[in-house]
Enzyme design. Structure first.
Site, PDB file in Angstrom:
ATOM      1  N   HIS A 164       0.468  -1.170  -0.333  1.00 46.96           N
ATOM      2  CA  HIS A 164      -0.280   0.493   0.107  1.00 46.96           C
ATOM      3  C   HIS A 164       0.973   1.404  -0.131  1.00 46.96           C
ATOM      4  CE1 HIS A 164      -3.182  -3.126   1.724  1.00 46.96           C
ATOM      5  NE2 HIS A 164      -2.800  -2.769   0.758  1.00 46.96           N
ATOM      6  N   GLU A 180       1.614   3.949   2.957  1.00 46.03           N
ATOM      7  CA  GLU A 180       2.100   2.909   3.970  1.00 46.03           C
ATOM      8  C   GLU A 180       3.030   3.540   3.973  1.00 46.03           C
ATOM      9  OE1 GLU A 180       0.551  -0.097   4.591  1.00 46.03           O
ATOM     10  OE2 GLU A 180      -1.946   0.548   4.562  1.00 46.03           O
ATOM     11  N   HIS A 199       4.014  -2.977   6.695  1.00 42.63           N
ATOM     12  CA  HIS A 199       2.368  -2.199   6.227  1.00 42.63           C
ATOM     13  C   HIS A 199       2.275  -0.662   7.338  1.00 42.63           C
ATOM     14  CE1 HIS A 199      -0.396  -4.404   3.144  1.00 42.63           C
ATOM     15  NE2 HIS A 199       1.391  -5.064   3.801  1.00 42.63           N
ATOM     16  N   GLU A 247       2.328  -4.104  12.065  1.00 43.69           N
ATOM     17  CA  GLU A 247       1.457  -3.403  11.278  1.00 43.69           C
ATOM     18  C   GLU A 247       1.619  -1.945  12.404  1.00 43.69           C
ATOM     19  OE1 GLU A 247      -0.445  -2.165   9.218  1.00 43.69           O
ATOM     20  OE2 GLU A 247      -1.745  -3.862   8.431  1.00 43.69           O
TER      21      GLU A 247
END
Length: 373
Positions: free
Chosen positions: A165, A168, A258, A334
């Site tokens: 993504h 990010e 991410h 994350e």
């Protein structure tokens, strides 16, 4: 006053420059309804205050991401600080009083395509690194794979991919920190790992989306982290090429880096919902997480995503596909766009430097998981 986003990863639309606050909107990803990433430059008079309003914030991909969010700002594009913002459920409002004639404002500290090329060029200058171009994206950019270590002699293989993504950007700041630490010959943890482990690193899985200023998709509007089951060269060549190489080489650990818009914590998501998930998966995950908590005060296990029910995993997701395909440890790491609420920083929030430190702290959990294989 002058506002522009006509540069690498730029994204903003001017709705009304004469209004107070100035009315702005974030542009959608191409062929997609996703949007949340913004990055633009404001030029004006030193000492003047400029109130700004992003009027379509409430309909962005992750509205909860605006709650308690602070805007990233920089005069020199090197040092980033945070500006307070207010979100009322519809608009994101903030203001800047200029100390210099122009300032850059972004959703998170950008990681430019030029910096990516510099990182790859720097890394391949080390004799332990092999650079391979797997193919090209839809916009014609190279998909670069860095292999670090002696692939022929290594007992273990570890894959790390980042920035599926593109908005990010913390993911590539993480990879930069990881590579710098891994290639530091004075780092005993790195030297120990490279004695029997080879690393395959894709610093940027989505070059086109990165340059286009997308939040979540590639040039075709494909969410790459939903393409792993049946990628194609026509829609998702980035995943197709990396997946093909993974199938060729195999691996023992797969790490997908991410950022999460809403949760102000660092955590991992595993593959507990895939078919064939077993006690070995669970033990490897627990070993990794326990070692990461011990290595980094910035990592925690109390807050994260809800667990998938057995057999209910989305197999188009990279971590789920890798965990099932290779029957081994696969994790999505994350990091926050906001701050780590367990150790908040009032000036920078979650920052590139902290991404890099979190990467330096990952050697211990990787070694612990490899030892448990």
């Amino acid at each position: 006053m002058h506002i522009t986003s006509a540069f690498d990863s730029g994204n903003i639309e001017i709705i009304d420059a004469d209004a107070r606050p100035v009315q702005l909107a974030i542009r959608r990803d191409n062929n997609s309804d996703f949007y949340q990433w913004f990055h633009f430059r404001l030029e004006g008079e030193v000492g003047q205050s400029y109130p700004l309003s992003i009027v379509n914030a409430g309909k962005a991909a992750y509205p909860a991401g605006w709650e308690n969010y602070r805007v990233c700002a920089s005069y020199d594009r090197q040092n980033w600080f945070r500006l307070p913002a207010q979100y009322d459920g519809e608009t994101l409002d903030f203001a800047i009083e200029l100390d210099r004639p122009a300032i850059y404002l972004a959703y998170f500290a950008p990681y430019s395509w030029e910096r990516h090329l510099d990182l790859v060029a720097w890394a391949q200058g080390d004799d332990r690194v092999q650079l391979e171009t797997l193919g090209q994206t839809l916009d014609g950019r190279d998909m670069s794979l860095l292999t670090i270590g002696d692939a022929a002699a290594a007992k273990h293989r570890v894959w790390m991919i980042a920035r599926q993504h593109p908005g990010e950007t913390m993911a590539e700041w993480f990879v930069e920190g990881f590579l710098e630490a891994l290639l530091d010959e004075a780092n005993p943890s790195a030297r120990s790992l490279l004695a029997d482990t080879v690393f395959h690193v894709v610093p940027n899985m989505n070059p086109d989306g990165s340059v286009r200023g997308h939040l979540r998709t590639n040039a075709a509007g494909a969410n790459l982290n939903r393409e792993w089951q049946e990628p194609t060269m026509e829609r998702s060549p980035e995943v197709f090429l990396v997946r093909q190489k993974m199938l060729e080489l195999g691996g023992d650990i797969f790490l997908d880096i991410h950022g999460d818009e809403a949760l102000p914590f660092n955590f991992v998501a595993a593959c507990e919902g895939v078919p064939g998930y077993d006690e070995r998966h669970a033990q490897l995950e627990e070993t990794f997480k326990r070692a990461y908590v011990a290595a980094s005060p910035d990592f925690q296990t109390e807050r994260g995503y809800d667990l998938d029910k057995p057999g209910a995993a989305n197999m188009t997701v990279g971590t789920n596909w890798c965990g099932h395909q290779f029957r081994t440890l696969a994790l999505t790491l994350e990091m926050p766009f906001k701050d780590n609420d367990n150790l908040p920083d009032p000036i920078e929030g979650w920052s590139p430097a902290r991404c890099q430190q979190l990467a330096r702290d990952i050697f211990q959990p990787i070694r612990a998981a490899l030892s448990a294989l």
